[in-house]
Write a protein that holds these residues in place. Structure first.
Motif, PDB file in Angstrom:
ATOM      1  N   MET A   1      60.783  37.928  50.959  1.00  0.00           N
ATOM      2  CA  MET A   1      59.813  36.930  50.604  1.00  0.00           C
ATOM      3  C   MET A   1      59.100  37.261  49.301  1.00  0.00           C
ATOM      4  SD  MET A   1      57.957  35.570  53.983  1.00  0.00           S
ATOM      5  CE  MET A   1      58.924  35.087  55.374  1.00  0.00           C
ATOM      6  N   ASN A   2      58.889  38.568  49.045  1.00  0.00           N
ATOM      7  CA  ASN A   2      58.231  38.939  47.797  1.00  0.00           C
ATOM      8  C   ASN A   2      59.070  38.553  46.594  1.00  0.00           C
ATOM      9  OD1 ASN A   2      55.806  39.923  48.761  1.00  0.00           O
ATOM     10  ND2 ASN A   2      56.608  41.958  49.086  1.00  0.00           N
ATOM     11  N   SER A   3      60.394  38.646  46.708  1.00  0.00           N
ATOM     12  CA  SER A   3      61.261  38.244  45.594  1.00  0.00           C
ATOM     13  C   SER A   3      61.150  36.752  45.324  1.00  0.00           C
ATOM     14  CB  SER A   3      62.718  38.610  45.885  1.00  0.00           C
ATOM     15  OG  SER A   3      62.861  40.000  45.984  1.00  0.00           O
ATOM     16  N   ILE A   4      61.043  35.979  46.384  1.00  0.00           N
ATOM     17  CA  ILE A   4      60.855  34.531  46.221  1.00  0.00           C
ATOM     18  C   ILE A   4      59.510  34.284  45.537  1.00  0.00           C
ATOM     19  CG2 ILE A   4      60.517  32.335  47.434  1.00  0.00           C
ATOM     20  CD1 ILE A   4      62.477  33.452  49.590  1.00  0.00           C
ATOM     21  N   ALA A   5      58.497  35.024  45.948  1.00  0.00           N
ATOM     22  CA  ALA A   5      57.167  34.870  45.357  1.00  0.00           C
ATOM     23  C   ALA A   5      57.198  35.181  43.861  1.00  0.00           C
ATOM     24  CB  ALA A   5      56.168  35.762  46.071  1.00  0.00           C
ATOM     25  N   LEU A  11      58.115  30.826  37.581  1.00  0.00           N
ATOM     26  CA  LEU A  11      58.284  29.394  37.330  1.00  0.00           C
ATOM     27  C   LEU A  11      56.941  28.676  37.178  1.00  0.00           C
ATOM     28  CD1 LEU A  11      61.154  28.630  39.876  1.00  0.00           C
ATOM     29  CD2 LEU A  11      61.331  28.671  37.369  1.00  0.00           C
ATOM     30  N   GLY A  12      55.848  29.436  37.305  1.00  0.00           N
ATOM     31  CA  GLY A  12      54.523  28.850  37.180  1.00  0.00           C
ATOM     32  C   GLY A  12      53.998  28.215  38.455  1.00  0.00           C
ATOM     33  N   ARG A  13      54.674  28.434  39.543  1.00  0.00           N
ATOM     34  CA  ARG A  13      54.284  27.849  40.831  1.00  0.00           C
ATOM     35  C   ARG A  13      53.470  28.877  41.618  1.00  0.00           C
ATOM     36  NH1 ARG A  13      60.116  25.524  42.420  1.00  0.00           N
ATOM     37  NH2 ARG A  13      59.149  25.354  44.471  1.00  0.00           N
ATOM     38  N   THR A  14      52.269  29.148  41.116  1.00  0.00           N
ATOM     39  CA  THR A  14      51.483  30.262  41.638  1.00  0.00           C
ATOM     40  C   THR A  14      50.949  30.028  43.049  1.00  0.00           C
ATOM     41  OG1 THR A  14      49.524  29.420  40.488  1.00  0.00           O
ATOM     42  CG2 THR A  14      50.826  31.098  39.352  1.00  0.00           C
ATOM     43  N   VAL A  15      50.630  28.797  43.390  1.00  0.00           N
ATOM     44  CA  VAL A  15      50.128  28.529  44.742  1.00  0.00           C
ATOM     45  C   VAL A  15      51.223  28.842  45.766  1.00  0.00           C
ATOM     46  CG1 VAL A  15      49.303  26.743  46.328  1.00  0.00           C
ATOM     47  CG2 VAL A  15      48.420  26.835  43.978  1.00  0.00           C
ATOM     48  N   GLU A  16      52.436  28.372  45.504  1.00  0.00           N
ATOM     49  CA  GLU A  16      53.548  28.663  46.406  1.00  0.00           C
ATOM     50  C   GLU A  16      53.859  30.155  46.420  1.00  0.00           C
ATOM     51  OE1 GLU A  16      56.926  25.567  46.311  1.00  0.00           O
ATOM     52  OE2 GLU A  16      55.807  25.313  44.420  1.00  0.00           O
ATOM     53  N   GLU A  19      51.528  31.860  48.691  1.00  0.00           N
ATOM     54  CA  GLU A  19      51.870  31.601  50.097  1.00  0.00           C
ATOM     55  C   GLU A  19      52.974  32.543  50.571  1.00  0.00           C
ATOM     56  OE1 GLU A  19      52.802  27.423  50.138  1.00  0.00           O
ATOM     57  OE2 GLU A  19      50.693  26.846  49.915  1.00  0.00           O
ATOM     58  N   TYR A  20      53.990  32.765  49.738  1.00  0.00           N
ATOM     59  CA  TYR A  20      55.074  33.678  50.122  1.00  0.00           C
ATOM     60  C   TYR A  20      54.574  35.115  50.207  1.00  0.00           C
ATOM     61  CZ  TYR A  20      58.967  30.449  50.343  1.00  0.00           C
ATOM     62  OH  TYR A  20      59.831  29.450  50.735  1.00  0.00           O
ATOM     63  N   ALA A  24      54.696  37.336  53.651  1.00  0.00           N
ATOM     64  CA  ALA A  24      55.319  38.666  53.684  1.00  0.00           C
ATOM     65  C   ALA A  24      54.295  39.716  54.111  1.00  0.00           C
ATOM     66  CB  ALA A  24      55.897  39.016  52.317  1.00  0.00           C
ATOM     67  N   HIS A  25      53.092  39.597  53.586  1.00  0.00           N
ATOM     68  CA  HIS A  25      52.034  40.556  53.909  1.00  0.00           C
ATOM     69  C   HIS A  25      51.688  40.506  55.401  1.00  0.00           C
ATOM     70  CE1 HIS A  25      48.757  43.229  53.029  1.00  0.00           C
ATOM     71  NE2 HIS A  25      47.889  42.392  53.575  1.00  0.00           N
ATOM     72  N   ALA A  26      51.580  39.317  55.955  1.00  0.00           N
ATOM     73  CA  ALA A  26      51.253  39.166  57.382  1.00  0.00           C
ATOM     74  C   ALA A  26      52.338  39.789  58.258  1.00  0.00           C
ATOM     75  CB  ALA A  26      51.071  37.681  57.723  1.00  0.00           C
TER      76      ALA A  26
END
Length: 133
Positions: A1-5, A11-16, A19-20, A24-26
């Motif tokens: 999930m961190n790689s997706i983040a 890509l500039g999609r910081t909110v998403e 969330e990732y 991952a942290h949880a």
């Protein structure tokens, strides 16, 4: 999930991206994965750093360092966390703190033989010198 983040952040999609990172942290907390928790903290710190939220970035880098300091298998991660922390200090004009973080990163990278980290930290020390010249 961190790689997706990271990809989403790039890509500039910081909110998403956040969330990732949070998901991952949880999961890592639920698994009591201290190594993963430190990695998540650093990833969240990077997201904040690249978003210009330097105080919170430094907070997350310090948290990652606190966790990693007690885990032998994370010794190789500590120079990177210190380097990131130094970047946050440098960007805020806290040159003495930045120099201290970079020097500790350099010392630890040398101890573990991480030549790539040594090179990156030396580059950042050079950038610091340019700013203070």
């Amino acid at each position: 999930m961190n790689s997706i983040a990271v990809t989403l952040r790039n890509l500039g999609r910081t909110v998403e991206a956040r969330e990732y990172h949070d998901r991952a942290h949880a999961i890592r907390i639920a698994l009591d994965d201290r190594s993963g928790i430190a990695e998540s903290m650093c990833g969240i710190g990077n997201l904040h750093y690249y978003s210009g939220m330097l105080d919170s970035a430094k907070y997350y880098y310090r948290r990652a360092l606190d966790i990693a300091s007690g885990i032998d298998s994370l010794a190789a991660s500590i120079p990177g966390y210190l380097n990131n922390l130094g970047n946050g200090y440098r960007e805020q004009g806290e040159m003495s703190e930045a120099r201290n973080s970079y020097n500790e990163s350099l010392r630890r990278a040398k101890l573990i033989g991480d030549e790539n980290m040594r090179a990156g930290t030396l580059k950042n020390l050079g950038l610091l010198e340019l700013r203070t010249a």
